[in-house]
Design a protein around this motif. Sequence first.
Motif: not given
Length: 177
Positions: A95-113, A144-147
């Motif tokens: 299983n894969l999971g992630w959590a990004i601080n809202p201040e840093f969302q919408k910058q591609g960090f979740a996808t990159e990680a 993100v999953m689709e990306k």
Amino acid sequence: MKQFLLQTDRLVLRPYRPDDWERVHIYGSDPDFSKYELWGPNSVEDTKKFVADMIEQSTSNPRYKFDFAICLKESDLLIGGCGIRRETEASHVANLGWAINPEFQKQGFATEAAKALINFGFNTLGLSVIYATCDTRNIPSFKVMEKLGMKRVGVIKGTKEIKSYIRDSFRYELLST
């Protein structure tokens, strides 16, 4: 026990450290951030326990769960967390999971990680299937999953009780090539 460190162009995925709780607590204590999750919003004690549990998990032997602090490469600022977790040491499914601080969302960090974790899962751990789930209302998460090239394989009906409501989840998968 071997400690893993994963790097991308902008990120370092590293083991958690005791002082990480303060950065994790910024988003972990936010009620809006955890609205689709079984956990949260976290108290200070909840967040400290989470970080302590992640540190302990990183020393387990055999190790089959890998959780990382997501940090900006240029500053080492912790902006989130991610993980890839097998059910057992012998499992080839994780299983894969992630959590990004809202201040840093919408910058591609979740996808990159997540891409780094997928590479680690298939190439280092020898996985056959990597999957992720999310509340069906959590549009940013399934986008993100689709990306990542993951395919939606089903809807898990009414199996998650979140904030006193029964919720449905999407399941996405990626198969080893």
